[in-house]
Write an enzyme that holds these catalytic residues in place. Sequence first.
Site, PDB file in Angstrom:
ATOM      1  N   ASP A  45       0.843  -1.191   0.000  1.00 52.68           N
ATOM      2  CA  ASP A  45       0.000   0.000   0.000  1.00 52.68           C
ATOM      3  C   ASP A  45       0.882   1.245   0.000  1.00 52.68           C
ATOM      4  O   ASP A  45       1.954   1.234  -0.612  1.00 52.68           O
ATOM      5  CB  ASP A  45      -0.929  -0.044   1.224  1.00 52.68           C
ATOM      6  CG  ASP A  45      -2.252   0.636   0.993  1.00 52.68           C
ATOM      7  OD1 ASP A  45      -2.270   1.865   0.878  1.00 52.68           O
ATOM      8  OD2 ASP A  45      -3.285  -0.057   0.932  1.00 52.68           O
ATOM      9  N   HIS A  79      -3.526   5.848   3.777  1.00 52.78           N
ATOM     10  CA  HIS A  79      -4.342   4.714   3.331  1.00 52.78           C
ATOM     11  C   HIS A  79      -3.849   3.392   3.916  1.00 52.78           C
ATOM     12  O   HIS A  79      -4.620   2.595   4.468  1.00 52.78           O
ATOM     13  CB  HIS A  79      -4.331   4.677   1.806  1.00 52.78           C
ATOM     14  CG  HIS A  79      -5.300   3.725   1.199  1.00 52.78           C
ATOM     15  ND1 HIS A  79      -4.989   2.414   0.903  1.00 52.78           N
ATOM     16  CD2 HIS A  79      -6.591   3.898   0.806  1.00 52.78           C
ATOM     17  CE1 HIS A  79      -6.032   1.813   0.350  1.00 52.78           C
ATOM     18  NE2 HIS A  79      -7.023   2.698   0.283  1.00 52.78           N
ATOM     19  N   ASN A 120     -14.358   0.852  -6.173  1.00 53.98           N
ATOM     20  CA  ASN A 120     -15.357   1.748  -5.576  1.00 53.98           C
ATOM     21  C   ASN A 120     -16.212   2.513  -6.575  1.00 53.98           C
ATOM     22  O   ASN A 120     -16.744   3.560  -6.253  1.00 53.98           O
ATOM     23  CB  ASN A 120     -14.653   2.791  -4.685  1.00 53.98           C
ATOM     24  CG  ASN A 120     -13.979   2.172  -3.490  1.00 53.98           C
ATOM     25  OD1 ASN A 120     -14.353   1.097  -3.041  1.00 53.98           O
ATOM     26  ND2 ASN A 120     -12.973   2.846  -2.984  1.00 53.98           N
ATOM     27  N   SER A 147     -11.464  -0.822   0.101  1.00 57.56           N
ATOM     28  CA  SER A 147     -10.147  -0.925   0.732  1.00 57.56           C
ATOM     29  C   SER A 147     -10.267  -1.328   2.188  1.00 57.56           C
ATOM     30  O   SER A 147      -9.435  -2.076   2.715  1.00 57.56           O
ATOM     31  CB  SER A 147      -9.422   0.423   0.666  1.00 57.56           C
ATOM     32  OG  SER A 147      -8.946   0.689  -0.617  1.00 57.56           O
TER      33      SER A 147
END
Length: 594
Positions: free
Chosen positions: A183, A216, A305, A372
């Site tokens: 990530d 994130h 998304n 996520s």
Amino acid sequence: MSVSWVFRACMLFMLMLSSWGAVSAADVSGTYEPGEVIIQYNDIGSGTAVVSVASSLNAQIGAETILTEEILGVKGLQVVKVPDSMSVPEAVEYYKSNEYVAYAEPNYITYLPNPTDDSGITEENLDIADVPMNFPNDPGFSLQWGLYSNNTTNVSTGRSDIHAPEAWNVSTGSSDVIVAVIDSGVDYNHEDLAENCLSGYDFVNSDTDPMDDNGHGTHCAGILGAVTNNNLGIAGVSWNSKILPVKVFDAAGTSNTVLEIQGILYASEMGADIISCSWGTYYNSEILKEVIDNTPALFVCSSGNDGYDTDKIPHYPSGYDSPHVISVGASDESDLKAWFSNYGVTTVDLMAPGVSIYSTTPGSYGFKDGTSMAVPFVAGTAALIKSEKPANEPVQIKNLLMSTVDKKYWLNQSCVSGGRLNAYNALSQVLPLQADFSANPASGTIPLNVQFTDHSTGEPTKWHWSFGDGYESTTQNPVHLYMKPGRYSITLTVSNEGLSSVAEKENYIHVKPPYQPVKAFPDGTGGNYPTPTDPDDDGLFEDINGNGWLEYDDTKLLFNQILFAMKEEPIGQFDFDGSGFIGFGDVVKLYQMV
């Protein structure tokens, strides 16, 4: 991937556009690194032969090798920089036309959405007075509805969370299990993460400091593996598994195929059992898929998304047809598909909580939305399974996660499994304790005396039987007397030192009315119809006219002969509605049966 309010507004606009026409794959095209091409050469023998072919091809167009197979760690894989005089698509076609090239593709760019920050709720707002004592003592736990929700307004028949407290009675994870978070890095100094974090790597800056400068990755890491029961912060799904930070996204949330491949190969080299991938794109990288397929880890991937049907608009890596990949969509606190979540009957495997998820952020805590956030719920549960069954392969863990979801009929058109992650259901299948039983006899007329026999494994010390008629028992091998006709479902719960297992058999015991001979109904001419019969041997004589099958004429005949039946016939055999006497309710019930 986190969902910003700006992104939500864009989504509403896209939904308006979709009312005029369907979204196509061409509408979701992405970008690639300028001038860069990834090439995978076929196995043509020695490394010298590959270098020779590659050098020749590069020289013909003036391309420069910028990453070799030694750096990338994959035999025959190279990244080149092509001259400005040639476009990337032209270069891709040039390399693909050579017989020694297996794949050639642009170095696709992947973007993380802008992060959604704190909603204004902080730990000072918490009220944990009603949290049971066996729950973790982390003060933020009551904000983590995805782990345990006391929501009483959801549309399901049960809780909308992953049933984490029940799962933690089975396992809280093992430090032998490593989950790589590929990530934007992880805040490895965070008060609620430091103890569980391993040293990782930053492929963006090519150094050993994978500090998160985006937020994130830290949020995802906290969901799957925050330090738990430490009177601090939040709880993680797996309390004790180790987090391997692998930074491939920069501060702006940008990465590319080469960085992702390097991160995956590094995670594999470091022994990662599970790789958490809360990112994706609509570009299909054949090279990325090959790397994933050849990596001995379970890849838990976000479905995206954008609210798309990924059966029609594929999303990657979540959409790869690979036994190593499990694709996760997002659900909300009402157990519905989150409005933003991608879905697909064949391409999204299961749902997990992904709306208003409270977790760690760099130096703090906050809420985020997105598929996520759903990914680390599944990755953490996979870590719990791996801790109990270290020999389980990725496909075994994937199948177990999908086969033990809480099924919801309204999710049947959203994902393969038709349900939302249930960590306890999954963990209960790997318990050393397994409930099982038999009954003898399982069918007969009243009064029916049934001997139940426990066949559970794992040496249970406690038993709880439910016989389906309102009676229960706590003995190991009880005998139960049934006095009312019907079909009864039996449930046995066994336990031992905090572990429990449940076995249920629906309509297992069949209790029939006491057998009595029945009379033929008069036909009104001085004769009689054929004697009524019991075609399905359930003790009820539904075939009123005795011709061997059930039909409307049986209902009509019973209605015409109801007074005769009330006076002359045994009650049990014609009491179709279970009222205890023969009446017009039985005519209605028989009609419904017909």
